[in-house]
Design a protein around this motif. Structure first.
Motif, PDB file in Angstrom:
ATOM      1  N   LYS A 171    -122.386 -75.027 -38.885  1.00 56.67           N
ATOM      2  CA  LYS A 171    -123.489 -74.496 -38.144  1.00 56.67           C
ATOM      3  C   LYS A 171    -122.624 -73.725 -36.825  1.00 56.67           C
ATOM      4  O   LYS A 171    -123.485 -73.646 -35.666  1.00 56.67           O
ATOM      5  CB  LYS A 171    -124.785 -75.203 -37.730  1.00 56.67           C
ATOM      6  CG  LYS A 171    -125.264 -75.814 -38.730  1.00 56.67           C
ATOM      7  CD  LYS A 171    -126.464 -76.798 -38.484  1.00 56.67           C
ATOM      8  CE  LYS A 171    -127.214 -77.308 -39.409  1.00 56.67           C
ATOM      9  NZ  LYS A 171    -128.291 -78.435 -39.109  1.00 56.67           N
ATOM     10  N   ASP A 214    -125.539 -85.719 -32.306  1.00 62.48           N
ATOM     11  CA  ASP A 214    -126.608 -85.005 -33.256  1.00 62.48           C
ATOM     12  C   ASP A 214    -127.966 -86.025 -33.617  1.00 62.48           C
ATOM     13  O   ASP A 214    -127.760 -87.029 -33.884  1.00 62.48           O
ATOM     14  CB  ASP A 214    -126.152 -84.450 -34.532  1.00 62.48           C
ATOM     15  CG  ASP A 214    -126.764 -83.655 -35.274  1.00 62.48           C
ATOM     16  OD1 ASP A 214    -127.744 -83.254 -34.858  1.00 62.48           O
ATOM     17  OD2 ASP A 214    -126.650 -83.470 -36.590  1.00 62.48           O
ATOM     18  N   GLU A 225    -121.778 -77.688 -34.690  1.00 69.88           N
ATOM     19  CA  GLU A 225    -121.771 -79.269 -35.095  1.00 69.88           C
ATOM     20  C   GLU A 225    -120.591 -79.495 -35.316  1.00 69.88           C
ATOM     21  O   GLU A 225    -119.756 -78.822 -36.159  1.00 69.88           O
ATOM     22  CB  GLU A 225    -122.830 -79.544 -36.174  1.00 69.88           C
ATOM     23  CG  GLU A 225    -124.323 -79.367 -35.643  1.00 69.88           C
ATOM     24  CD  GLU A 225    -125.379 -79.963 -36.436  1.00 69.88           C
ATOM     25  OE1 GLU A 225    -125.081 -80.195 -37.696  1.00 69.88           O
ATOM     26  OE2 GLU A 225    -126.475 -79.503 -36.222  1.00 69.88           O
ATOM     27  N   HIS A 264    -122.113 -77.226 -27.618  1.00 73.73           N
ATOM     28  CA  HIS A 264    -122.153 -75.623 -26.746  1.00 73.73           C
ATOM     29  C   HIS A 264    -120.692 -75.425 -26.196  1.00 73.73           C
ATOM     30  O   HIS A 264    -120.207 -76.353 -25.498  1.00 73.73           O
ATOM     31  CB  HIS A 264    -123.019 -75.600 -25.817  1.00 73.73           C
ATOM     32  CG  HIS A 264    -124.691 -75.672 -26.309  1.00 73.73           C
ATOM     33  ND1 HIS A 264    -125.620 -75.689 -25.554  1.00 73.73           N
ATOM     34  CD2 HIS A 264    -124.998 -75.889 -27.476  1.00 73.73           C
ATOM     35  CE1 HIS A 264    -126.722 -75.811 -26.518  1.00 73.73           C
ATOM     36  NE2 HIS A 264    -126.431 -75.915 -27.562  1.00 73.73           N
ATOM     37  N   GLU A 299    -122.459 -72.172 -30.540  1.00 73.11           N
ATOM     38  CA  GLU A 299    -123.174 -73.620 -30.872  1.00 73.11           C
ATOM     39  C   GLU A 299    -122.699 -73.676 -32.145  1.00 73.11           C
ATOM     40  O   GLU A 299    -122.466 -73.216 -33.057  1.00 73.11           O
ATOM     41  CB  GLU A 299    -124.601 -73.180 -30.655  1.00 73.11           C
ATOM     42  CG  GLU A 299    -125.510 -74.436 -31.223  1.00 73.11           C
ATOM     43  CD  GLU A 299    -127.059 -74.133 -31.030  1.00 73.11           C
ATOM     44  OE1 GLU A 299    -127.796 -74.331 -32.064  1.00 73.11           O
ATOM     45  OE2 GLU A 299    -127.499 -73.597 -30.074  1.00 73.11           O
ATOM     46  N   SER A 341    -122.251 -81.419 -24.892  1.00 74.45           N
ATOM     47  CA  SER A 341    -121.872 -82.570 -26.100  1.00 74.45           C
ATOM     48  C   SER A 341    -122.799 -83.419 -26.186  1.00 74.45           C
ATOM     49  O   SER A 341    -122.913 -84.376 -25.281  1.00 74.45           O
ATOM     50  CB  SER A 341    -120.557 -83.042 -25.797  1.00 74.45           C
ATOM     51  OG  SER A 341    -120.138 -83.742 -26.930  1.00 74.45           O
ATOM     52  N   ARG A 371    -121.426 -87.431 -35.112  1.00 71.26           N
ATOM     53  CA  ARG A 371    -121.809 -86.182 -35.271  1.00 71.26           C
ATOM     54  C   ARG A 371    -122.421 -85.568 -34.048  1.00 71.26           C
ATOM     55  O   ARG A 371    -123.229 -86.232 -33.320  1.00 71.26           O
ATOM     56  CB  ARG A 371    -122.804 -85.971 -36.414  1.00 71.26           C
ATOM     57  CG  ARG A 371    -123.026 -84.792 -36.743  1.00 71.26           C
ATOM     58  CD  ARG A 371    -121.881 -84.029 -37.716  1.00 71.26           C
ATOM     59  NE  ARG A 371    -122.340 -82.590 -38.211  1.00 71.26           N
ATOM     60  CZ  ARG A 371    -121.218 -81.785 -38.630  1.00 71.26           C
ATOM     61  NH1 ARG A 371    -120.056 -82.211 -38.560  1.00 71.26           N
ATOM     62  NH2 ARG A 371    -121.524 -80.821 -38.864  1.00 71.26           N
ATOM     63  N   TYR A 372    -121.894 -84.516 -33.679  1.00 74.02           N
ATOM     64  CA  TYR A 372    -122.154 -83.966 -32.174  1.00 74.02           C
ATOM     65  C   TYR A 372    -122.662 -82.420 -32.247  1.00 74.02           C
ATOM     66  O   TYR A 372    -122.306 -81.859 -33.076  1.00 74.02           O
ATOM     67  CB  TYR A 372    -120.912 -83.843 -31.355  1.00 74.02           C
ATOM     68  CG  TYR A 372    -120.470 -85.181 -30.562  1.00 74.02           C
ATOM     69  CD1 TYR A 372    -121.317 -85.840 -29.565  1.00 74.02           C
ATOM     70  CD2 TYR A 372    -119.670 -86.040 -31.380  1.00 74.02           C
ATOM     71  CE1 TYR A 372    -120.646 -86.915 -29.152  1.00 74.02           C
ATOM     72  CE2 TYR A 372    -119.259 -87.328 -30.843  1.00 74.02           C
ATOM     73  CZ  TYR A 372    -120.046 -87.797 -29.876  1.00 74.02           C
ATOM     74  OH  TYR A 372    -119.628 -88.956 -29.327  1.00 74.02           O
ATOM     75  N   ASP A 373    -123.900 -82.264 -31.435  1.00 72.59           N
ATOM     76  CA  ASP A 373    -124.213 -80.906 -31.306  1.00 72.59           C
ATOM     77  C   ASP A 373    -123.370 -80.580 -30.036  1.00 72.59           C
ATOM     78  O   ASP A 373    -123.319 -81.022 -28.957  1.00 72.59           O
ATOM     79  CB  ASP A 373    -125.678 -80.711 -30.834  1.00 72.59           C
ATOM     80  CG  ASP A 373    -126.586 -81.098 -32.039  1.00 72.59           C
ATOM     81  OD1 ASP A 373    -126.250 -80.363 -33.074  1.00 72.59           O
ATOM     82  OD2 ASP A 373    -127.607 -81.499 -31.911  1.00 72.59           O
TER      83      ASP A 373
END
Length: 120
Positions: A82, A118, A93, A104, A91, A115, A100-102
Motif C-alpha cells: 500500500k 496496523d 504498511e 507515514h 503512506e 508509526s 505490521r505497521y502503518d
C-alpha cells in the motif's frame, strides 16, 4: 401525475374566500426540469467522490517510493504494501519484528513521521 386532492395549495385570502394567488399548483412527477437538476447534482456528487477516492500524486521534489523502501529496509522493515502518496507524505504498511505497521514517511527526507501498529 398527482390528483388535485394532493396538489400543493396556495393559502386562501381570508377576507374574500378566494385563493390568494390562484389555483392549486400540482407537482408533476415527470417534470423534465426537475430531472435535469437532479441529474446535474448527482453527477457533481459522483465526480467529487471519485476525486476523493484517488490517492494524491507525489510532488516533483519528493524522493521516489523505491528510495523510501530502501531506507526503511535499512531500518529493518520488510514486506511493504500500500505504498502511496497521501496528504503530503508517503503512506505505506510494512513489518518490523513480526508486527505490521502503518507508516507515514516525510517525502523529502525519507524519515518516518508516524508509526502505528496496523489495526486491520
Amino acid at each position: 401525475m398527482i390528483d388535485a386532492d394532493h396538489a400543493l395549495r396556495v393559502p386562501r385570502n381570508l377576507h374574500n374566500g378566494r385563493r390568494f394567488m390562484g389555483e392549486p399548483v400540482p407537482f408533476v412527477q415527470g417534470d423534465p426540469g426537475m430531472k435535469m437538476r437532479f441529474a446535474a447534482v448527482a453527477t457533481a456528487w459522483v465526480l467529487a467522490a471519485s476525486g476523493l477516492a484517488h490517492a494524491d500524486q507525489p510532488g516533483t521534489d519528493w524522493i521516489p517510493a523505491d528510495q523510501v523502501i530502501q531506507k526503511l529496509t535499512g531500518k529493518g522493515y520488510t514486506n511493504f504494501s500500500k505504498v502511496e502518496a497521501d496528504d503530503g507524505y508517503w503512506e505505506l504498511e510494512a513489518d518490523l519484528n513480526g508486527v505490521r505497521y502503518d507508516l507515514h514517511v516525510d517525502p523529502k527526507s525519507g524519515e518516518i513521521t508516524k508509526s502505528e501498529p496496523d489495526s486491520d
